[in-house]
Write a protein that holds these residues in place. Sequence first.
Motif, PDB file in Angstrom:
ATOM      1  N   ARG A   2      65.370  60.733  11.862  1.00  0.00           N
ATOM      2  CA  ARG A   2      65.950  61.694  10.917  1.00  0.00           C
ATOM      3  C   ARG A   2      67.368  62.034  11.337  1.00  0.00           C
ATOM      4  NH1 ARG A   2      63.578  65.095   7.177  1.00  0.00           N
ATOM      5  NH2 ARG A   2      64.870  66.856   6.525  1.00  0.00           N
ATOM      6  N   TYR A 119      62.139  53.762  -1.816  1.00  0.00           N
ATOM      7  CA  TYR A 119      61.325  54.050  -0.626  1.00  0.00           C
ATOM      8  C   TYR A 119      59.885  53.606  -0.905  1.00  0.00           C
ATOM      9  CZ  TYR A 119      59.072  56.932   3.003  1.00  0.00           C
ATOM     10  OH  TYR A 119      58.324  57.373   4.070  1.00  0.00           O
ATOM     11  N   ARG A 121      56.913  54.545  -0.270  1.00  0.00           N
ATOM     12  CA  ARG A 121      55.894  55.485  -0.749  1.00  0.00           C
ATOM     13  C   ARG A 121      56.120  55.840  -2.227  1.00  0.00           C
ATOM     14  NH1 ARG A 121      52.940  56.983   3.611  1.00  0.00           N
ATOM     15  NH2 ARG A 121      53.990  56.923   5.650  1.00  0.00           N
ATOM     16  N   GLU A 163      66.454  60.007   6.443  1.00  0.00           N
ATOM     17  CA  GLU A 163      65.075  60.008   6.932  1.00  0.00           C
ATOM     18  C   GLU A 163      64.507  58.599   6.747  1.00  0.00           C
ATOM     19  OE1 GLU A 163      60.869  62.404   6.173  1.00  0.00           O
ATOM     20  OE2 GLU A 163      62.751  63.115   5.276  1.00  0.00           O
ATOM     21  N   ARG A 164      64.061  58.004   7.836  1.00  0.00           N
ATOM     22  CA  ARG A 164      63.592  56.613   7.801  1.00  0.00           C
ATOM     23  C   ARG A 164      62.336  56.462   8.643  1.00  0.00           C
ATOM     24  NH1 ARG A 164      67.859  51.913   9.034  1.00  0.00           N
ATOM     25  NH2 ARG A 164      68.205  52.152   6.793  1.00  0.00           N
ATOM     26  N   ASP A 165      61.401  55.623   8.173  1.00  0.00           N
ATOM     27  CA  ASP A 165      60.172  55.357   8.924  1.00  0.00           C
ATOM     28  C   ASP A 165      60.489  54.605  10.215  1.00  0.00           C
ATOM     29  OD1 ASP A 165      59.035  56.403   6.686  1.00  0.00           O
ATOM     30  OD2 ASP A 165      57.911  54.612   6.111  1.00  0.00           O
ATOM     31  N   ASP A 166      59.756  54.942  11.272  1.00  0.00           N
ATOM     32  CA  ASP A 166      59.874  54.165  12.512  1.00  0.00           C
ATOM     33  C   ASP A 166      59.122  52.839  12.403  1.00  0.00           C
ATOM     34  OD1 ASP A 166      61.396  56.135  13.809  1.00  0.00           O
ATOM     35  OD2 ASP A 166      59.585  57.258  14.310  1.00  0.00           O
ATOM     36  N   ASP A 167      58.088  52.816  11.592  1.00  0.00           N
ATOM     37  CA  ASP A 167      57.266  51.614  11.412  1.00  0.00           C
ATOM     38  C   ASP A 167      57.892  50.725  10.336  1.00  0.00           C
ATOM     39  OD1 ASP A 167      55.340  49.698  11.132  1.00  0.00           O
ATOM     40  OD2 ASP A 167      53.761  51.046  10.424  1.00  0.00           O
ATOM     41  N   ILE A 187      62.197  51.300   3.677  1.00  0.00           N
ATOM     42  CA  ILE A 187      61.574  52.289   4.562  1.00  0.00           C
ATOM     43  C   ILE A 187      62.476  53.515   4.759  1.00  0.00           C
ATOM     44  CG2 ILE A 187      60.162  50.598   5.781  1.00  0.00           C
ATOM     45  CD1 ILE A 187      62.192  50.830   8.123  1.00  0.00           C
ATOM     46  N   THR A 188      63.515  53.630   3.939  1.00  0.00           N
ATOM     47  CA  THR A 188      64.446  54.753   4.033  1.00  0.00           C
ATOM     48  C   THR A 188      64.153  55.750   2.919  1.00  0.00           C
ATOM     49  OG1 THR A 188      66.147  53.303   4.954  1.00  0.00           O
ATOM     50  CG2 THR A 188      66.868  55.444   4.117  1.00  0.00           C
ATOM     51  N   ARG A 189      63.675  56.920   3.297  1.00  0.00           N
ATOM     52  CA  ARG A 189      63.316  57.936   2.293  1.00  0.00           C
ATOM     53  C   ARG A 189      64.551  58.603   1.718  1.00  0.00           C
ATOM     54  NH1 ARG A 189      62.349  63.399   1.917  1.00  0.00           N
ATOM     55  NH2 ARG A 189      60.750  63.962   0.358  1.00  0.00           N
TER      56      ARG A 189
END
Length: 276
Positions: A2, A119, A121, A163-167, A187-189
């Motif tokens: 983040r 993103y 999700r 904000e980005r996922d680590d996975d 993977i970047t929110r």
Amino acid sequence: MRTELLDLLAPSAERLTILVVDGSAYLARLRELYPNAEIHAVTPYVEVAEHERLAALGVHMHILDWRRDPLPFAEEMFDRIIAEFAIEYAYEPYDSLIALNRALKETGMLYTCYTNIRYHRVLAALRDGEFRVRGDRHLYAKPEIVRLLNDTLYKEIHFFAGERDDDLSAGTEWAAEGFANVSDDLITRTWLIQASRSTAAAANLKLFFSQESRRMMARLLHRIEYDIAAEHAVTELRELCMREGIFYDYLSDFVAEVCVHEERVRSLLTGVLADI
């Protein structure tokens, strides 16, 4: 991972003029970064504007809804504008971005961010027939943001992962389905944006001399370039350079920035460039 908008700003003792739009949570840290700045903040909430903690920061508070009400500031007033999610929550994104652009100095920068519709999700929810977004928000992909900022007269535009996922696996799965994943977009929110009113080269030129001097230089160079009383224009330009202290590198860079037929202009300015 983040990263916040203020992480993009470098601390400075300069007497900058800064506007914060709906970002009262940033004000204490912003004052630490810029102890000598004149800071203005816009909020629709009287309670926020009158909070004693904010009063101690020496911030000029303005109570209005920036999405609906005109900004009460002169044109070209601010060196920096921090407007978190402004593009996403504006009623009319184009009009709001134009208004913020006008409030920026020629060398000013806008800092904002947006939720990425690409993103993984969000994509998964769309695939499942869900769209959990309130009606007062706009979601964008990066190309749409670039077009919107270009249309509202911003020049250099830089994106940073907010904000980005680590996975990384979720992005890989969607990429396998044919979705582009440039800069780990999937993977970047949230993406953070730094948008300048001028290009870096033009901004550097604007730092040294007044707008009137630059306007006169541009007018004379265009007269020289298109042979409109060119000899007289060369003489006027030489006098302007001597009077204002315009130096060789500056005039040379200015020619490169404003002239289409650069080599022709340089050939006609040989004497002027040699004199300064």
